[in-house]
Design a protein around this motif. Sequence first.
Motif, PDB file in Angstrom:
ATOM      1  N   UNK A  72      -4.054  14.795  -6.126  1.00  0.00           N
ATOM      2  CA  UNK A  72      -3.523  15.262  -4.841  1.00  0.00           C
ATOM      3  C   UNK A  72      -2.240  14.539  -4.444  1.00  0.00           C
ATOM      4  N   UNK A  73      -2.082  13.285  -4.884  1.00  0.00           N
ATOM      5  CA  UNK A  73      -0.915  12.493  -4.512  1.00  0.00           C
ATOM      6  C   UNK A  73      -0.107  12.146  -5.754  1.00  0.00           C
ATOM      7  N   UNK A  74       1.124  12.631  -5.807  1.00  0.00           N
ATOM      8  CA  UNK A  74       2.044  12.242  -6.867  1.00  0.00           C
ATOM      9  C   UNK A  74       2.458  10.788  -6.662  1.00  0.00           C
ATOM     10  N   UNK A  75       2.921  10.108  -7.724  1.00  0.00           N
ATOM     11  CA  UNK A  75       3.296   8.695  -7.583  1.00  0.00           C
ATOM     12  C   UNK A  75       4.290   8.431  -6.458  1.00  0.00           C
ATOM     13  N   UNK A  76       5.278   9.309  -6.293  1.00  0.00           N
ATOM     14  CA  UNK A  76       6.260   9.084  -5.237  1.00  0.00           C
ATOM     15  C   UNK A  76       5.634   9.271  -3.850  1.00  0.00           C
ATOM     16  N   UNK A  77       4.609  10.102  -3.741  1.00  0.00           N
ATOM     17  CA  UNK A  77       3.908  10.271  -2.473  1.00  0.00           C
ATOM     18  C   UNK A  77       3.062   9.044  -2.154  1.00  0.00           C
ATOM     19  N   UNK A  78       2.448   8.463  -3.170  1.00  0.00           N
ATOM     20  CA  UNK A  78       1.707   7.216  -2.972  1.00  0.00           C
ATOM     21  C   UNK A  78       2.652   6.119  -2.499  1.00  0.00           C
ATOM     22  N   UNK A  79       3.825   6.038  -3.115  1.00  0.00           N
ATOM     23  CA  UNK A  79       4.814   5.045  -2.692  1.00  0.00           C
ATOM     24  C   UNK A  79       5.184   5.232  -1.222  1.00  0.00           C
ATOM     25  N   UNK A  80       5.354   6.463  -0.821  1.00  0.00           N
ATOM     26  CA  UNK A  80       5.744   6.765   0.558  1.00  0.00           C
ATOM     27  C   UNK A  80       4.660   6.341   1.543  1.00  0.00           C
ATOM     28  N   UNK A  81       3.411   6.614   1.197  1.00  0.00           N
ATOM     29  CA  UNK A  81       2.309   6.292   2.102  1.00  0.00           C
ATOM     30  C   UNK A  81       2.017   4.792   2.155  1.00  0.00           C
ATOM     31  N   UNK A  82       2.243   4.084   1.065  1.00  0.00           N
ATOM     32  CA  UNK A  82       1.891   2.659   1.021  1.00  0.00           C
ATOM     33  C   UNK A  82       2.991   1.743   1.541  1.00  0.00           C
ATOM     34  N   UNK A  83       4.216   2.224   1.606  1.00  0.00           N
ATOM     35  CA  UNK A  83       5.337   1.356   2.001  1.00  0.00           C
ATOM     36  C   UNK A  83       5.077   0.585   3.291  1.00  0.00           C
ATOM     37  N   UNK A  84       4.566   1.213   4.372  1.00  0.00           N
ATOM     38  CA  UNK A  84       4.373   0.451   5.615  1.00  0.00           C
ATOM     39  C   UNK A  84       3.349  -0.674   5.507  1.00  0.00           C
ATOM     40  N   UNK A  85       2.510  -0.656   4.472  1.00  0.00           N
ATOM     41  CA  UNK A  85       1.458  -1.661   4.348  1.00  0.00           C
ATOM     42  C   UNK A  85       1.913  -2.904   3.591  1.00  0.00           C
ATOM     43  N   UNK A  86       3.203  -2.983   3.292  1.00  0.00           N
ATOM     44  CA  UNK A  86       3.721  -4.204   2.697  1.00  0.00           C
ATOM     45  C   UNK A  86       3.768  -5.366   3.674  1.00  0.00           C
ATOM     46  N   UNK A  87       3.712  -5.073   4.961  1.00  0.00           N
ATOM     47  CA  UNK A  87       3.744  -6.091   6.009  1.00  0.00           C
ATOM     48  C   UNK A  87       2.379  -6.769   6.097  1.00  0.00           C
ATOM     49  N   UNK A  88       2.327  -8.053   5.814  1.00  0.00           N
ATOM     50  CA  UNK A  88       1.059  -8.772   5.758  1.00  0.00           C
ATOM     51  C   UNK A  88       0.340  -8.859   7.088  1.00  0.00           C
ATOM     52  N   UNK A  89       1.076  -9.103   8.179  1.00  0.00           N
ATOM     53  CA  UNK A  89       0.448  -9.232   9.483  1.00  0.00           C
ATOM     54  C   UNK A  89      -0.185  -7.919   9.918  1.00  0.00           C
ATOM     55  N   UNK A  90       0.483  -6.824   9.619  1.00  0.00           N
ATOM     56  CA  UNK A  90      -0.054  -5.530  10.021  1.00  0.00           C
ATOM     57  C   UNK A  90      -1.226  -5.110   9.134  1.00  0.00           C
ATOM     58  N   UNK A  91      -1.149  -5.404   7.850  1.00  0.00           N
ATOM     59  CA  UNK A  91      -2.300  -5.086   7.000  1.00  0.00           C
ATOM     60  C   UNK A  91      -3.525  -5.856   7.484  1.00  0.00           C
ATOM     61  N   UNK A  92      -3.341  -7.124   7.798  1.00  0.00           N
ATOM     62  CA  UNK A  92      -4.464  -7.922   8.303  1.00  0.00           C
ATOM     63  C   UNK A  92      -4.992  -7.325   9.612  1.00  0.00           C
ATOM     64  N   UNK A  93      -4.104  -6.925  10.500  1.00  0.00           N
ATOM     65  CA  UNK A  93      -4.536  -6.334  11.764  1.00  0.00           C
ATOM     66  C   UNK A  93      -5.301  -5.039  11.533  1.00  0.00           C
ATOM     67  N   UNK A  94      -4.896  -4.284  10.526  1.00  0.00           N
ATOM     68  CA  UNK A  94      -5.536  -2.987  10.287  1.00  0.00           C
ATOM     69  C   UNK A  94      -6.990  -3.125   9.869  1.00  0.00           C
ATOM     70  N   UNK A  95      -7.384  -4.305   9.396  1.00  0.00           N
ATOM     71  CA  UNK A  95      -8.793  -4.533   9.035  1.00  0.00           C
ATOM     72  C   UNK A  95      -9.681  -4.657  10.281  1.00  0.00           C
ATOM     73  N   UNK A  96      -9.067  -4.714  11.466  1.00  0.00           N
ATOM     74  CA  UNK A  96      -9.829  -4.962  12.689  1.00  0.00           C
ATOM     75  C   UNK A  96     -10.908  -3.939  12.965  1.00  0.00           C
ATOM     76  N   UNK A  97     -10.659  -2.687  12.621  1.00  0.00           N
ATOM     77  CA  UNK A  97     -11.682  -1.661  12.854  1.00  0.00           C
ATOM     78  C   UNK A  97     -12.917  -1.923  12.009  1.00  0.00           C
ATOM     79  N   UNK A  98     -12.716  -2.423  10.798  1.00  0.00           N
ATOM     80  CA  UNK A  98     -13.851  -2.751   9.936  1.00  0.00           C
ATOM     81  C   UNK A  98     -14.582  -3.988  10.452  1.00  0.00           C
ATOM     82  N   UNK A  99     -13.827  -4.978  10.890  1.00  0.00           N
ATOM     83  CA  UNK A  99     -14.453  -6.181  11.442  1.00  0.00           C
ATOM     84  C   UNK A  99     -15.325  -5.855  12.649  1.00  0.00           C
TER      85      UNK A  99
END
Length: 309
Positions: A195-222
Amino acid sequence: MGDELRADQFRTEAASPRGFRQVYVREGVGGVPLLLVHGWPETKRIWWRNIAPLAAAGFEVIAPDLRGFGDSDVGPDGFHDVPSHARDLYALVRGHLGHERVVAVGGDLGGPVIQDLSLRFPGFVERMVLFNSPLPYDRERMAGLRTRPPREASDYFVPQGTDADALAAELATPEMRRRYIATFYTSRFWAHPGAFAPEEVDFMTEPFGDGAKLRASFGAYESTFSEAARSEPTAMACPNPTPTLVLFGPSDHVIYPDFDRMAAAVFPEHTGPFRLRDCGHFVQWEAAHALNSAVTAWCGDLLAGRRRQ
């Protein structure tokens, strides 16, 4: 495909009604208010195939980045649970943009957020469109249904929910973070194969390179494991009287196998459920035309009413 994968395809706006900068796309101003709420691991970019067609259909499309995701700031109070997101969206759409009622669309984390929003602020969510997301559990109504997601697809849940600091520390570079997020679009079989071509995966994952935001995004699971991670109790409940259109991408290997039947039990005023062939978790991207046309048809009376005004 090149134009579709541009981060600046849509103009963004920003507001701070809850003490942090929340960024959102708004297209079709003056139409029927339509709130698109992304899940995890997603940002507003997951709606890039929906915004323009829905705006052209007559909706005022509002697609925010939730706190701690994409271009929005991390929550200043440290909470990133469902009630926090719901209150943020109410403050944005009702308080800042001035809409008294809204149609809300969501999957994954966005699903609980719009369910909470519909019950926490009665009458604000006029209708919901829900797909592939967590649901409240009702033992009696869901008796005999397959209500547990496949265990092999859920191994991520525990470390994100119980040891988020350690996991974030392991993902020490932007490249490591993006590779981790990429697995949810590919090898973990959330999406239909291919469903996702490699360039589409790159597009969707780019914002998650930020460490502080990735850590914050785990909050719903916590928040599912720890009371300390909850800003307040969720308003999600069964039954939910909000009129709800239920869609289901059955190729999803992480959500309940009987999501469609479970959702029908939760929402007595439901339309559907409709199963989408060759579609998995990311319905808004994998089955964009089906979602766009279903929302437009289901809200045809609202669109006609707005045109008559």
